[in-house]
Design an enzyme around this catalytic site. Structure first.
Site, PDB file in Angstrom:
ATOM      1  N   TYR A  15      52.459 -11.042 -25.269  1.00 30.64           N
ATOM      2  CA  TYR A  15      52.333 -10.570 -23.882  1.00 30.64           C
ATOM      3  C   TYR A  15      51.658 -11.622 -23.009  1.00 30.64           C
ATOM      4  O   TYR A  15      50.783 -11.309 -22.206  1.00 30.64           O
ATOM      5  CB  TYR A  15      51.550  -9.250 -23.838  1.00 30.64           C
ATOM      6  CG  TYR A  15      52.412  -8.073 -24.203  1.00 30.64           C
ATOM      7  CD1 TYR A  15      53.239  -7.487 -23.246  1.00 30.64           C
ATOM      8  CD2 TYR A  15      52.429  -7.561 -25.496  1.00 30.64           C
ATOM      9  CE1 TYR A  15      54.058  -6.427 -23.572  1.00 30.64           C
ATOM     10  CE2 TYR A  15      53.254  -6.492 -25.831  1.00 30.64           C
ATOM     11  CZ  TYR A  15      54.074  -5.930 -24.858  1.00 30.64           C
ATOM     12  OH  TYR A  15      54.886  -4.901 -25.169  1.00 30.64           O
ATOM     13  N   TYR A 142      55.043   4.625 -24.256  1.00 29.62           N
ATOM     14  CA  TYR A 142      55.028   3.361 -24.998  1.00 29.62           C
ATOM     15  C   TYR A 142      54.906   3.684 -26.479  1.00 29.62           C
ATOM     16  O   TYR A 142      53.947   4.323 -26.909  1.00 29.62           O
ATOM     17  CB  TYR A 142      53.877   2.450 -24.568  1.00 29.62           C
ATOM     18  CG  TYR A 142      53.876   1.172 -25.383  1.00 29.62           C
ATOM     19  CD1 TYR A 142      54.811   0.166 -25.123  1.00 29.62           C
ATOM     20  CD2 TYR A 142      53.002   0.994 -26.461  1.00 29.62           C
ATOM     21  CE1 TYR A 142      54.853  -0.986 -25.897  1.00 29.62           C
ATOM     22  CE2 TYR A 142      53.043  -0.160 -27.239  1.00 29.62           C
ATOM     23  CZ  TYR A 142      53.969  -1.142 -26.946  1.00 29.62           C
ATOM     24  OH  TYR A 142      54.024  -2.276 -27.722  1.00 29.62           O
ATOM     25  N   ASP A 234      53.242  10.767 -31.738  1.00 34.39           N
ATOM     26  CA  ASP A 234      52.800   9.384 -31.931  1.00 34.39           C
ATOM     27  C   ASP A 234      51.297   9.293 -31.661  1.00 34.39           C
ATOM     28  O   ASP A 234      50.872   9.171 -30.513  1.00 34.39           O
ATOM     29  CB  ASP A 234      53.594   8.461 -30.998  1.00 34.39           C
ATOM     30  CG  ASP A 234      53.174   7.004 -31.121  1.00 34.39           C
ATOM     31  OD1 ASP A 234      52.164   6.720 -31.798  1.00 34.39           O
ATOM     32  OD2 ASP A 234      53.849   6.149 -30.516  1.00 34.39           O
ATOM     33  N   LYS A 263      46.859   1.384 -35.614  1.00 37.64           N
ATOM     34  CA  LYS A 263      45.664   0.995 -34.849  1.00 37.64           C
ATOM     35  C   LYS A 263      44.350   1.323 -35.585  1.00 37.64           C
ATOM     36  O   LYS A 263      43.949   0.564 -36.440  1.00 37.64           O
ATOM     37  CB  LYS A 263      45.711   1.611 -33.462  1.00 37.64           C
ATOM     38  CG  LYS A 263      46.866   1.042 -32.636  1.00 37.64           C
ATOM     39  CD  LYS A 263      46.614   1.011 -31.138  1.00 37.64           C
ATOM     40  CE  LYS A 263      47.578   0.074 -30.457  1.00 37.64           C
ATOM     41  NZ  LYS A 263      48.682   0.744 -29.764  1.00 37.64           N
TER      42      LYS A 263
HETATM   43  C1  LIG Z   1      50.215   0.339 -29.774  1.00 36.09           C
HETATM   44  C2  LIG Z   1      51.101   1.515 -29.898  1.00 36.09           C
HETATM   45  C3  LIG Z   1      52.262   1.481 -30.689  1.00 36.09           C
HETATM   46  C4  LIG Z   1      52.729   0.210 -31.360  1.00 36.09           C
HETATM   47  O1  LIG Z   1      51.855  -0.196 -32.358  1.00 36.09           O
HETATM   48  P1  LIG Z   1      51.892  -1.729 -32.836  1.00 36.09           P
HETATM   49  O2  LIG Z   1      50.997  -1.735 -34.028  1.00 36.09           O
HETATM   50  O3  LIG Z   1      51.381  -2.539 -31.707  1.00 36.09           O
HETATM   51  O4  LIG Z   1      53.309  -2.042 -33.182  1.00 36.09           O
HETATM   52  C5  LIG Z   1      53.005   2.628 -30.827  1.00 36.09           C
HETATM   53  N1  LIG Z   1      52.638   3.764 -30.200  1.00 36.09           N
HETATM   54  C6  LIG Z   1      51.535   3.849 -29.441  1.00 36.09           C
HETATM   55  C7  LIG Z   1      51.164   5.150 -28.813  1.00 36.09           C
HETATM   56  C8  LIG Z   1      50.744   2.728 -29.244  1.00 36.09           C
HETATM   57  O5  LIG Z   1      49.657   2.793 -28.445  1.00 36.09           O
END
Ligand SMILES: *Cc1c(COP(=O)(O)O)cnc(C)c1O
Length: 421
Positions: A15, A142, A234, A263
């Protein structure tokens, strides 16, 4: 050559417009909330290094556990083989999730956790001879940067070059008490062709920490359930205490079919993704017909080191001290948000748990390329704080080990910067 010159010569950063970007700051070490650069400056990591670091940097307990594991078993193929850390982690995680979550599928990051979830839903229909190829998602969503994850993310500057190649998604607004009925109508009209609904619960992170109510999401989930649309929650960002509770799921009474994690999963120590599913989904892949297998896997599936980091991080997360810290951060944020709200340059202050966000009023149309973001980023760096505004949206997502003094320091600097620029 110094580290910055050597970096320039060989590295392409994420990015980052490499032509105009400032030199990357070489970080030598980390401890707790602090990162230390090669010139001896220290920075408070107020964004948990892209929202992953839960207990601070170089946490000694996680380091010790991973180091022990590294000397025991560092990696083994996860097809045909298994190991204690993966079994234990699945057991421990499932205990904390809604009780319908029964199976754990491992991958490497948030995007792959989402890819796996989408493939599970699409093949779930396929294995039953149904053709369901559309996905329901929120505008501004996202879900990651791989093609499937990008497809179900809101269309933006990030996805523009690939527009034609992304698959078909029905985008709806996030629910409010006012628009719920119209959202239901849209869903009902497409219910037959929708393989699944994917959503970030309560907080849309990358879109600029946009927040919406659990009760409205519950309503929408209830309706999707009635329409037999599978739901992918998610929790890559919201999981592991970010929202003030262990998971956003703890704010909801409806249960998703599939959940995604990454994460904070390993406390930010190692890359790892998890997709959990119900038995009902798992069973749709059980067959004597080999074609019904979930043909997905990554080289490092359930890597024992990452599993061990996750086990250690979850232990830390569940202990009394961390839970109290999370509550304290939540209360401090809440008090500070009252001060922010009164500030003439600030609008749309919002908070979910440890996530505090606000917008800088400005004349320009709000956008990712908003120059204010960059100015503020540099101003806070000078003051020893790492913030990473999304356009004119500023936010704090601190590690849970941050002290009340460190938080006050950040708040004070924020007010000073707001008054000055
Ligand atoms: C960051 C994020 C992703 C992607 O995760 P990466 O480990 O960066 O591929 C997917 N969903 C959400 C809600 C996110 O914040």
């Amino acid at each position: 050559m110094n580290l910055q010159e050597r970096d320039r010569a060989v590295n392409w950063h994420p990015y980052t417009q490499m032509k105009t970007a400032d030199d990357a700051i070489p970080i030598i070490s980390g401890k707790g909330v602090y990162l230390f650069d090669d010139e001896g400056n220290k920075y408070i990591d107020a964004v948990s290094s892209w929202w992953v670091t839960l207990h601070g940097h170089a946490h000694p307990y996680i380091a010790q556990r991973v180091s022990e594991q590294l000397n025991t078993l560092e990696q083994v193929i996860f097809a045909g083989f298994t190991h204690e850390p993966a079994i234990q982690l699945s057991e421990n995680l499932l205990k904390l999730l809604p009780e319908n979550q029964q199976k754990v599928f491992y991958s490497d990051n948030g995007s792959t956790a989402v890819e796996v979830a989408l493939k599970m839903c699409i093949q779930h229909a396929y294995n039953q001879g149904k053709e369901k190829t559309k996905i329901l998602a929120f505008k501004n969503a996202y879900h990651g940067d791989t093609f499937g994850a990008m497809s179900v993310s809101g269309r933006s500057v990030w996805t523009k070059p690939f527009g034609e190649m992304l698959f078909e998604v029905i985008f709806i607004d996030t629910p409010t008490s006012k628009n719920l009925e119209s959202l239901k109508t849209i869903i009902k009209n497409h219910a037959d062709e929708i393989a699944c609904f994917i959503y970030e619960p309560l907080v849309q992170g990358a879109a600029g920490m946009l927040m919406y109510d659990a009760k409205d999401l519950d309503e929408l989930m209830k309706f999707c359930r009635k329409q037999e649309i599978l739901m992918i929650q998610d929790e890559v960002f919201t999981g592991f205490g970010r929202t003030g509770k262990l998971f956003a799921a703890n704010y909801l009474s409806e249960k998703p079919d599939i959940m995604c994690f990454s994460k904070g999963l390993t406390g930010g120590t190692m890359p790892m993704g998890i997709t959990t599913s119900t038995n009902q989904i798992f069973e749709a892949f059980l067959s004597d017909d080999k074609y019904k297998t979930l043909f997905h896997g990554h080289s490092f599936t359930a890597n024992p080191l990452a599993c061990t980091a996750a086990l250690a991080s979850m232990e830390l997360l569940l202990n009394e001290e961390t839970q109290q810290n999370i509550q304290r951060i939540l209360e401090q944020h809440s008090q500070f948000s009252e001060v922010l709200q009164e500030h003439p340059k600030v609008e749309n202050v919002r908070q979910t748990g440890t996530i505090l966000a606000w917008e800088i009023k400005n004349d320009e149309q709000t956008s990712y390329f908003n120059e204010i973001g960059k100015i503020l980023y540099n101003e806070f760096l000078k003051r020893g704080i790492i913030m990473r505004p999304l356009g004119n949206v500023m936010y704090l997502v601190p590690p849970y080990c941050i002290t009340s003094e460190e938080l006050f320091f950040i708040y004070t600097q924020i007010l000073e910067v707001l008054d000055e620029f």
